[in-house]
Design a protein around this motif. Structure first.
Motif, mmCIF file in Angstrom:
data_model
loop_
_atom_site.group_PDB
_atom_site.id
_atom_site.type_symbol
_atom_site.label_atom_id
_atom_site.label_comp_id
_atom_site.label_asym_id
_atom_site.label_seq_id
_atom_site.Cartn_x
_atom_site.Cartn_y
_atom_site.Cartn_z
ATOM 1 N N ILE A 126 -16.116 -64.251 -31.199
ATOM 2 C CA ILE A 126 -16.570 -63.425 -32.236
ATOM 3 C C ILE A 126 -16.570 -63.830 -33.902
ATOM 4 C CG2 ILE A 126 -16.190 -61.396 -33.665
ATOM 5 C CD1 ILE A 126 -14.871 -60.463 -30.463
ATOM 6 N N GLU A 127 -15.263 -64.224 -33.900
ATOM 7 C CA GLU A 127 -15.376 -65.502 -35.138
ATOM 8 C C GLU A 127 -16.606 -66.416 -35.240
ATOM 9 O OE1 GLU A 127 -15.798 -66.336 -39.088
ATOM 10 O OE2 GLU A 127 -14.385 -64.158 -38.099
ATOM 11 N N ARG A 128 -16.417 -67.097 -34.268
ATOM 12 C CA ARG A 128 -17.683 -67.969 -33.710
ATOM 13 C C ARG A 128 -19.159 -68.196 -34.176
ATOM 14 N NH1 ARG A 128 -14.445 -71.403 -29.802
ATOM 15 N NH2 ARG A 128 -15.736 -70.623 -28.495
ATOM 16 N N ALA A 129 -19.687 -66.492 -33.750
ATOM 17 C CA ALA A 129 -20.705 -65.769 -32.988
ATOM 18 C C ALA A 129 -21.275 -64.965 -34.558
ATOM 19 C CB ALA A 129 -20.607 -64.559 -32.422
ATOM 20 N N ARG A 130 -20.343 -64.924 -35.647
ATOM 21 C CA ARG A 130 -20.192 -64.290 -37.153
ATOM 22 C C ARG A 130 -21.046 -65.015 -37.746
ATOM 23 N NH1 ARG A 130 -15.336 -60.448 -37.042
ATOM 24 N NH2 ARG A 130 -16.665 -58.202 -36.115
ATOM 25 N N GLU A 131 -20.019 -66.956 -37.791
ATOM 26 C CA GLU A 131 -19.777 -68.508 -38.571
ATOM 27 C C GLU A 131 -21.803 -67.941 -37.980
ATOM 28 O OE1 GLU A 131 -19.995 -71.036 -40.965
ATOM 29 O OE2 GLU A 131 -18.637 -69.929 -40.596
ATOM 30 N N ALA A 132 -22.242 -68.269 -37.018
ATOM 31 C CA ALA A 132 -23.621 -69.118 -36.528
ATOM 32 C C ALA A 132 -24.487 -67.475 -37.228
ATOM 33 C CB ALA A 132 -24.041 -68.861 -35.253
ATOM 34 N N LYS A 133 -24.331 -66.440 -37.526
ATOM 35 C CA LYS A 133 -25.007 -65.181 -37.674
ATOM 36 C C LYS A 133 -25.373 -65.823 -39.699
ATOM 37 C CE LYS A 133 -25.625 -60.197 -39.041
ATOM 38 N NZ LYS A 133 -25.252 -58.914 -38.028
ATOM 39 N N ARG A 134 -23.705 -65.717 -40.284
ATOM 40 C CA ARG A 134 -23.420 -66.577 -41.934
ATOM 41 C C ARG A 134 -24.948 -67.748 -41.863
ATOM 42 N NH1 ARG A 134 -18.458 -65.027 -41.179
ATOM 43 N NH2 ARG A 134 -17.538 -66.640 -41.009
ATOM 44 N N GLU A 135 -24.600 -68.312 -40.853
ATOM 45 C CA GLU A 135 -25.112 -69.864 -40.922
ATOM 46 C C GLU A 135 -26.911 -69.596 -41.090
ATOM 47 O OE1 GLU A 135 -24.435 -72.181 -38.667
ATOM 48 O OE2 GLU A 135 -21.644 -72.484 -39.450
ATOM 49 N N GLY A 136 -27.556 -68.608 -40.783
ATOM 50 C CA GLY A 136 -28.645 -67.481 -40.582
ATOM 51 C C GLY A 136 -29.404 -67.861 -38.927
ATOM 52 N N LYS A 137 -28.527 -68.460 -37.780
ATOM 53 C CA LYS A 137 -29.199 -69.169 -36.735
ATOM 54 C C LYS A 137 -29.509 -67.999 -35.746
ATOM 55 C CE LYS A 137 -26.827 -73.044 -36.628
ATOM 56 N NZ LYS A 137 -25.195 -74.144 -36.525
ATOM 57 N N SER A 138 -30.494 -67.671 -35.050
ATOM 58 C CA SER A 138 -30.383 -66.764 -34.435
ATOM 59 C C SER A 138 -30.203 -65.917 -33.507
ATOM 60 C CB SER A 138 -32.105 -67.711 -33.692
ATOM 61 O OG SER A 138 -31.300 -67.970 -32.057
ATOM 62 N N PRO A 139 -30.314 -64.333 -32.749
ATOM 63 C CA PRO A 139 -28.924 -64.171 -32.401
ATOM 64 C C PRO A 139 -28.705 -65.061 -30.693
ATOM 65 C CG PRO A 139 -31.380 -62.435 -33.177
ATOM 66 C CD PRO A 139 -31.589 -64.029 -33.182
ATOM 67 N N SER A 140 -30.025 -65.341 -30.692
ATOM 68 C CA SER A 140 -29.642 -66.540 -29.269
ATOM 69 C C SER A 140 -28.251 -67.389 -29.452
ATOM 70 C CB SER A 140 -30.607 -67.074 -28.068
ATOM 71 O OG SER A 140 -31.079 -67.688 -29.371
ATOM 72 N N THR A 141 -28.371 -67.740 -30.586
ATOM 73 C CA THR A 141 -27.207 -68.627 -30.454
ATOM 74 C C THR A 141 -26.171 -68.471 -30.444
ATOM 75 O OG1 THR A 141 -29.028 -70.398 -32.264
ATOM 76 C CG2 THR A 141 -27.468 -70.449 -32.284
ATOM 77 N N GLN A 142 -25.727 -67.241 -31.414
ATOM 78 C CA GLN A 142 -24.709 -66.636 -31.739
ATOM 79 C C GLN A 142 -24.653 -66.021 -30.006
ATOM 80 O OE1 GLN A 142 -25.475 -63.240 -34.218
ATOM 81 N NE2 GLN A 142 -27.359 -64.650 -35.521
ATOM 82 N N ALA A 143 -25.429 -65.372 -29.562
ATOM 83 C CA ALA A 143 -24.508 -65.047 -28.147
ATOM 84 C C ALA A 143 -24.522 -66.454 -27.423
ATOM 85 C CB ALA A 143 -26.524 -64.426 -27.215
ATOM 86 N N GLY A 144 -25.210 -66.942 -27.434
ATOM 87 C CA GLY A 144 -24.643 -68.391 -26.606
ATOM 88 C C GLY A 144 -23.035 -68.886 -26.784
ATOM 89 N N GLU A 145 -22.438 -68.400 -27.913
ATOM 90 C CA GLU A 145 -21.096 -68.307 -28.253
ATOM 91 C C GLU A 145 -20.401 -67.605 -26.996
ATOM 92 O OE1 GLU A 145 -19.456 -70.225 -30.008
ATOM 93 O OE2 GLU A 145 -21.140 -71.484 -30.974
ATOM 94 N N PHE A 146 -20.975 -66.430 -26.378
ATOM 95 C CA PHE A 146 -20.107 -65.288 -25.476
ATOM 96 C C PHE A 146 -20.261 -66.231 -24.567
ATOM 97 C CE2 PHE A 146 -20.824 -62.822 -29.612
ATOM 98 C CZ PHE A 146 -19.510 -62.233 -29.208
#
Length: 166
Positions: free
Chosen positions: A7-27
């Motif tokens: 969850i933390e890595r996905a939040r980090e990706a979101k803060r960096e402005g990365k796309s939802p699919s990139t955030q979901a990639g962590e899961f």
């Protein structure tokens, strides 16, 4: 329930402005790890990815459901449900249901997370996209790369081409 670090890595990706699919990639990565560690199995690489995407939506990643026609209506409905659950902070999952799902997945094989299976899935998914879509995606990726990353990509591509000519 996803791990805290995921969850933390996905939040980090979101803060960096990365796309939802990139955030979901962590899961999805977490799910592949679970299968490789033997926590449970999956019927196919596609199922493993689907489980990861569902977890991402339920954890609050704003990943839109697949377009009409891209997946079955059942899959789209479930994705919408997962998204809504993530938006309102879903209730605690049913213990009995969780245990039943885990039990069913434990009976599945572990080959779905193999390098070969994931490679085959990626290749098949790319084959469903048009050349224009693949090109646009590559260009978008290139725009967000630093000079060092571009250089590393070029060197890797050159190595791949040299290997293919042998």
């Amino acid at each position: 329930m996803p791990e805290k670090k995921t969850i933390e890595r996905a939040r980090e990706a979101k803060r960096e402005g990365k796309s939802p699919s990139t955030q979901a990639g962590e899961f999805v990565r977490e799910e592949i790890e679970h299968i490789r560690e033997g926590e449970h199995g999956a019927r196919s690489a596609r199922q493993a990815i689907a489980i990861g995407l569902s977890k991402a939506r339920r954890a609050g990643v704003k990943l839109p459901p697949p377009e009409k026609g891209a997946q079955s209506e059942k899959v789209r409905r479930q994705a919408k449900r997962d998204l809504a659950k993530g938006a309102r902070g879903g209730a605690k999952p049913s213990v009995r249901r969780s245990r039943a799902v885990k039990g069913a997945l434990k009976r599945e094989g572990r080959a779905a997370a193999s390098h070969k299976a994931l490679s085959r899935q990626a290749h098949a998914a790319a084959g469903e996209r048009t050349a224009a879509e693949r090109s646009a995606s590559a260009k978008k990726g290139a725009r967000s790369r630093t000079a060092g990353e571009r250089s590393a990509s070029a060197k890797k591509a050159a190595r791949t081409r040299a290997k293919a000519q042998k």
